[in-house]
Design an enzyme around this catalytic site. Sequence first.
Site, PDB file in Angstrom:
ATOM      1  N   ASP A  26       0.791  -1.242   0.000  1.00  0.00           N
ATOM      2  CA  ASP A  26       0.000   0.000   0.000  1.00  0.00           C
ATOM      3  C   ASP A  26       0.821   1.290   0.000  1.00  0.00           C
ATOM      4  O   ASP A  26       0.457   2.273   0.683  1.00  0.00           O
ATOM      5  CB  ASP A  26      -0.965   0.009   1.195  1.00  0.00           C
ATOM      6  CG  ASP A  26      -1.951  -1.141   1.166  1.00  0.00           C
ATOM      7  OD1 ASP A  26      -1.912  -1.933   0.199  1.00  0.00           O
ATOM      8  OD2 ASP A  26      -2.761  -1.272   2.106  1.00  0.00           O
ATOM      9  N   GLU A  74      -4.613  -0.717  -1.430  1.00  0.00           N
ATOM     10  CA  GLU A  74      -5.939  -0.845  -0.820  1.00  0.00           C
ATOM     11  C   GLU A  74      -6.850   0.109  -1.574  1.00  0.00           C
ATOM     12  O   GLU A  74      -6.669   1.325  -1.518  1.00  0.00           O
ATOM     13  CB  GLU A  74      -5.890  -0.485   0.674  1.00  0.00           C
ATOM     14  CG  GLU A  74      -7.259  -0.628   1.359  1.00  0.00           C
ATOM     15  CD  GLU A  74      -7.204  -0.322   2.861  1.00  0.00           C
ATOM     16  OE1 GLU A  74      -6.107  -0.281   3.439  1.00  0.00           O
ATOM     17  OE2 GLU A  74      -8.289  -0.121   3.439  1.00  0.00           O
ATOM     18  N   LYS A 131      -6.585  -4.652  -3.312  1.00  0.00           N
ATOM     19  CA  LYS A 131      -7.252  -5.399  -2.235  1.00  0.00           C
ATOM     20  C   LYS A 131      -8.305  -4.526  -1.553  1.00  0.00           C
ATOM     21  O   LYS A 131      -8.063  -3.355  -1.282  1.00  0.00           O
ATOM     22  CB  LYS A 131      -6.204  -5.893  -1.229  1.00  0.00           C
ATOM     23  CG  LYS A 131      -5.407  -4.815  -0.540  1.00  0.00           C
ATOM     24  CD  LYS A 131      -4.342  -5.455   0.340  1.00  0.00           C
ATOM     25  CE  LYS A 131      -3.539  -4.445   1.133  1.00  0.00           C
ATOM     26  NZ  LYS A 131      -4.303  -3.575   2.024  1.00  0.00           N
ATOM     27  N   LYS A 134      -7.686  -5.153   4.642  1.00  0.00           N
ATOM     28  CA  LYS A 134      -6.375  -4.832   5.208  1.00  0.00           C
ATOM     29  C   LYS A 134      -5.381  -5.941   4.866  1.00  0.00           C
ATOM     30  O   LYS A 134      -4.224  -5.666   4.553  1.00  0.00           O
ATOM     31  CB  LYS A 134      -6.478  -4.650   6.731  1.00  0.00           C
ATOM     32  CG  LYS A 134      -7.500  -3.588   7.164  1.00  0.00           C
ATOM     33  CD  LYS A 134      -7.263  -2.243   6.517  1.00  0.00           C
ATOM     34  CE  LYS A 134      -8.251  -1.195   7.004  1.00  0.00           C
ATOM     35  NZ  LYS A 134      -8.205   0.037   6.175  1.00  0.00           N
ATOM     36  N   CYS A 164      -2.187  -2.842   7.648  1.00  0.00           N
ATOM     37  CA  CYS A 164      -2.147  -3.743   6.484  1.00  0.00           C
ATOM     38  C   CYS A 164      -0.894  -4.610   6.428  1.00  0.00           C
ATOM     39  O   CYS A 164      -0.948  -5.749   5.957  1.00  0.00           O
ATOM     40  CB  CYS A 164      -2.310  -2.932   5.205  1.00  0.00           C
ATOM     41  SG  CYS A 164      -3.975  -2.251   5.068  1.00  0.00           S
ATOM     42  N   GLN A 204       8.535 -14.691  21.145  1.00  0.00           N
ATOM     43  CA  GLN A 204       8.209 -16.110  21.303  1.00  0.00           C
ATOM     44  C   GLN A 204       8.832 -16.964  20.198  1.00  0.00           C
ATOM     45  O   GLN A 204       8.188 -17.852  19.626  1.00  0.00           O
ATOM     46  CB  GLN A 204       6.683 -16.315  21.317  1.00  0.00           C
ATOM     47  CG  GLN A 204       5.960 -15.479  22.389  1.00  0.00           C
ATOM     48  CD  GLN A 204       4.463 -15.636  22.312  1.00  0.00           C
ATOM     49  OE1 GLN A 204       3.925 -16.648  22.736  1.00  0.00           O
ATOM     50  NE2 GLN A 204       3.802 -14.647  21.749  1.00  0.00           N
TER      51      GLN A 204
HETATM   52  C1  C5J Z   1      -3.155   0.307   5.585  1.00  0.00           C
HETATM   53  C2  C5J Z   1      -4.907   1.438   6.770  1.00  0.00           C
HETATM   54  N1  C5J Z   1      -2.635   0.200   4.369  1.00  0.00           N
HETATM   55  N2  C5J Z   1      -4.081   1.845   7.745  1.00  0.00           N
HETATM   56  N3  C5J Z   1      -4.424   0.781   5.684  1.00  0.00           N
HETATM   57  O1  C5J Z   1      -2.503   0.033   6.581  1.00  0.00           O
HETATM   58  O2  C5J Z   1      -6.086   1.664   6.837  1.00  0.00           O
END
Ligand code: C5J
Length: 221
Positions: A26, A74, A131, A134, A164, A204
């Site tokens: 993104d 996104e 997409k 997320k 995301c 972990q």
């Molecule tokens: C992403 C968002 N790309 N923060 N989207 O992290 O809404």
Amino acid sequence: MTVSRIEAAPFAWEFDPSRTALVCIDMQRDFVEPGGFGETLGNNVALLGAIVPTVHALLEWCRARGMLVVHTREAHRADLSDCPPAKRLRGNPRLRIGDAGPMGRILIDGEAGAAFVPGLAPVAGEIEIVKPGKGAFYATALGDILRLKGITHLLFAGVTTEVCVQTTMREANDRGYECLLVEDATESYFPEFKRATIEMIRAQGAIVGWTAPFAALCAAA
Ligand code: C5J
């Protein structure tokens, strides 16, 4: 098979570049530039712009090794048929998804704000995934593409670290991929969320995956 080794946390990460892809999440104007989705949610977008040179250098590093590069954005359909009302109506942003803003309609595919930031767009042969969620595996062909290309290891970069990027890395981890997040090629609007995400990923015994700075990749054996 050529195996490279990166000094990472919590321990060294070994990978074969021919079976490794970079997933660049993104890096689009709606998150990084003023007037986009990120800013309408009340965030200061200046922090995110600072990683653009490192993301560019990482892209070139992967391209030089012949690795598969996947870029996600996104974005939603113009008629919003892939945007759940719960996503559009939540909170009290200045502009909602689909509203007209200074870079076109917010988070709508084809609008200026949904495009990659200058210099970080895919080149020939690279994969672009649009997409609606997320996570980049949700409602996309990403899983099928990685499987058909024989990918087993994933490098992660992009924004935002705890939304995301982390969601996609967790989706990938559950699907059996060995995942490494490049620490200085990802950013959040909230420095404490970035710090916490990096810590929880590698806690972990690498419960979600590994992290390392870009310099560690450049020094890879
Ligand atoms: C992403 C968002 N790309 N923060 N989207 O992290 O809404």
